[in-house]
Design a protein around this motif. Structure first.
Motif, short mmCIF file in Angstrom:
data_model
loop_
_atom_site.label_atom_id
_atom_site.label_comp_id
_atom_site.label_asym_id
_atom_site.label_seq_id
_atom_site.Cartn_x
_atom_site.Cartn_y
_atom_site.Cartn_z
N ASP A 137 -5.68 22.93 -15.75
CA ASP A 137 -4.76 24.06 -15.79
C ASP A 137 -5.46 25.35 -16.19
O ASP A 137 -4.81 26.36 -16.42
CB ASP A 137 -3.58 23.78 -16.74
CG ASP A 137 -4.04 23.44 -18.15
OD1 ASP A 137 -5.25 23.54 -18.42
OD2 ASP A 137 -3.19 23.08 -18.98
N GLN A 139 -6.95 28.70 -15.70
CA GLN A 139 -6.67 29.68 -14.65
C GLN A 139 -7.93 30.16 -13.94
O GLN A 139 -7.95 30.35 -12.72
CB GLN A 139 -5.93 30.88 -15.24
CG GLN A 139 -5.32 31.81 -14.21
CD GLN A 139 -4.22 31.16 -13.40
OE1 GLN A 139 -3.43 30.40 -13.92
NE2 GLN A 139 -4.18 31.45 -12.10
N ASN A 142 -9.11 27.47 -11.40
CA ASN A 142 -8.25 27.38 -10.22
C ASN A 142 -8.33 28.63 -9.35
O ASN A 142 -8.37 28.54 -8.12
CB ASN A 142 -6.81 27.12 -10.66
CG ASN A 142 -6.64 25.75 -11.28
OD1 ASN A 142 -7.29 24.79 -10.88
ND2 ASN A 142 -5.77 25.64 -12.28
N ASP A 143 -8.38 29.80 -9.97
CA ASP A 143 -8.49 31.05 -9.20
C ASP A 143 -9.82 31.11 -8.45
O ASP A 143 -9.87 31.58 -7.30
CB ASP A 143 -8.36 32.26 -10.13
CG ASP A 143 -6.91 32.57 -10.48
OD1 ASP A 143 -6.02 31.96 -9.85
OD2 ASP A 143 -6.67 33.39 -11.39
N LYS A 220 -6.05 27.79 -21.36
CA LYS A 220 -5.72 28.00 -19.95
C LYS A 220 -6.18 29.37 -19.45
O LYS A 220 -6.50 29.53 -18.27
CB LYS A 220 -4.22 27.87 -19.73
CG LYS A 220 -3.65 26.50 -20.04
CD LYS A 220 -2.14 26.49 -19.82
CE LYS A 220 -1.53 25.15 -20.20
NZ LYS A 220 -0.06 25.13 -19.99
N ASP A 221 -6.20 30.35 -20.35
CA ASP A 221 -6.50 31.73 -19.96
C ASP A 221 -7.92 32.17 -20.30
O ASP A 221 -8.29 33.31 -20.04
CB ASP A 221 -5.52 32.68 -20.65
CG ASP A 221 -4.07 32.33 -20.36
OD1 ASP A 221 -3.77 32.05 -19.19
OD2 ASP A 221 -3.25 32.32 -21.30
#
Length: 459
Positions: A137, A139, A142-143, A220-221
């Protein structure tokens, strides 16, 4: 002959610029008197002739002149393509010999063919990572995989800007080769990411999730390298003599490591880490030499950080402890099933997802009972290899609960009580379980044997 033998190792690869290989090999060869003034000037003239051809191609034959910035970029592209080919020679001197003996146009053509192959290979690597890669998860990860790298393959211009890297990549790798550019950087990035994902796949997803949560509530960030965090805690588990896949380092265990490692010199600590890494590879039954070498690459930096943490009694900055409270990664609890309307809505949302990672995210967020999860598996919203990815995201207890709920054996007969979709996930779960490492199979079997309750599927 003796003179030639002595010259074979004169040019040191570490002295050459990876992003400007062509120019650096010329300059280094000239500095070492391996290239005469005449030879150097001949190569420069051929470079300008190549530039003229490419400018004509760039303008569609309508002009032989372009802006200075454009001409410089095209020249950089030409030199990059040739440099890519020169790097294929095992010795820099062999590349220099090719520069002396072959027309620059021929070397350029070889370079373009090489880059075409690299592009195709890198594109397939990206597809593999998107479909079968590590699920997280985070970011930035995934980005990078879904949004940042794909445009590279449509925007990359091998003819006039082969040296450019049209991609904005946020997710950091361990020992990322930032001195590379163009397709060389993208290829190396994806190859390295595949290695890191291969390592992460050896650990249960819930353990990795709890490790990340222990590192930071906002993981996550953050721009973090998950591989490095997992590898470091896995090494800590080896030092403690505990099960590697647990990944958790308790505060009292850190105190033990503090006492055990504090008085080691930097050299002794470095050696201890190398020994520990070798044992980790044995325990994980790792045979991939490229992955082993990548893992070794973490040792120099880790050794320095670990020594500093020991001296300042801050070992928690190296070895992470899980948070005491349960996380969302522990997906299922006993509880009431959701109502039919809500269930259908979630099942449809899962079915519409393009990526299995999105389906897993919805399941983790919305499904909290084993009964609902079993219904999702049999509701025609998960397909083909997606089952494997979803099973991979589960912990031992969740897998044990699922295995407890299906008929025993490696195949499922045509029992009229099961739909075709239910039979499919039964079969796929049995296949997934049979391919797990034996130690994990034994753990799960033990859990299955200890589960004595039967969920009421009729309520």
């Amino acid at each position: 002959m003796n003179k030639l033998e002595k010259q074979q190792s004169i040019i040191k690869r570490q002295n050459l610029n990876e992003s400007d290989y062509f120019q650096s090999i010329l300059q280094e060869s000239y500095r070492l008197n391996l290239l005469s003034v005449t030879e150097y000037e001949t190569i420069q003239v051929q470079s300008l002739q190549l530039l003229a051809k490419q400018v004509q191609r760039y303008t569609g034959g309508e002009s032989s002149s372009v802006k200075v910035e454009t001409a410089q970029s095209i020249m950089q592209s030409i030199l990059y393509v040739i440099g890519s080919y020169l790097k294929t020679f095992p010795e820099a001197e062999l590349g220099l010999a090719a520069l002396k003996q072959k027309p620059l146009l021929e070397l350029y053509q070889h370079g373009k063919k090489l880059i075409t192959v690299q592009l195709a290979s890198a594109k397939q690597l990206l597809i593999d990572i998107q479909t079968d890669g590590f699920i997280t998860d985070n970011q930035a990860y995934n980005d990078t995989i879904q949004n940042a790298i794909p445009p590279f393959f449509t925007d990359y211009d091998v003819n006039f800007a082969a040296h450019d890297t049209p991609a904005s990549i946020d997710y950091p790798l361990c020992n990322d080769k930032m001195d590379l550019i163009g397709i060389e950087y993208i290829s190396n990035y994806l190859e390295t990411l595949c290695l890191e994902n291969k390592f992460l796949d050896l650990f249960p997803m819930p353990a990795i999730s709890r490790l990340l949560q222990g590192f930071n509530d906002h993981h996550k960030d953050l721009l973090i390298n998950i591989f490095g965090l997992v590898l470091t805690n896995a090494l800590g588990c080896v030092l403690l003599g505990k099960t590697i896949t647990l990944l958790n380092i308790e505060p009292k265990e850190r105190e033990y490591l503090q006492q055990k490692l504090l008085n080691l010199s930097h050299t002794e600590l470095n050696n201890r880490l190398h020994t520990t890494l070798r044992q980790l590879c044995i325990d994980l039954e790792l045979s991939d030499r490229s992955l082993k070498n990548h893992m070794i690459g973490i040792i120099p930096d880790l050794s320095v950080r670990l020594k500093n943490a020991l001296e300042n009694n801050r070992l928690e900055s190296i070895f992470i402890s899980f948070k005491e409270y349960p996380l969302q990664s522990v997906l299922f609890e006993e509880g009431n099933k959701m109502d039919d309307e809500l269930f259908r809505s979630i099942a449809n949302e899962i079915k519409e997802c393009r990526y299995v990672s999105d389906k897993i995210a919805i399941i983790q967020k919305e499904i909290h009972s084993i009964s609902d999860f079993i219904d999702i598996l049999g509701s025609y919203c998960i397909f083909d290899d997606e089952f494997t990815d979803i099973f991979q995201s589960l912990g031992d207890m969740e897998l044990a609960l699922l295995l407890k709920m299906i008929p025993s054996g490696n195949t499922i007969d045509s029992d009229i009580h099961f739909t075709e979709s239910e039979k499919e996930w039964h079969n796929r779960l049995n296949t997934f379980f049979s391919e797990l490492r034996l130690p994990r199979q034994k753990r799960i079997r033990k859990l299955v044997g200890n589960i004595v309750f039967i969920l009421d599927r009729t309520s």
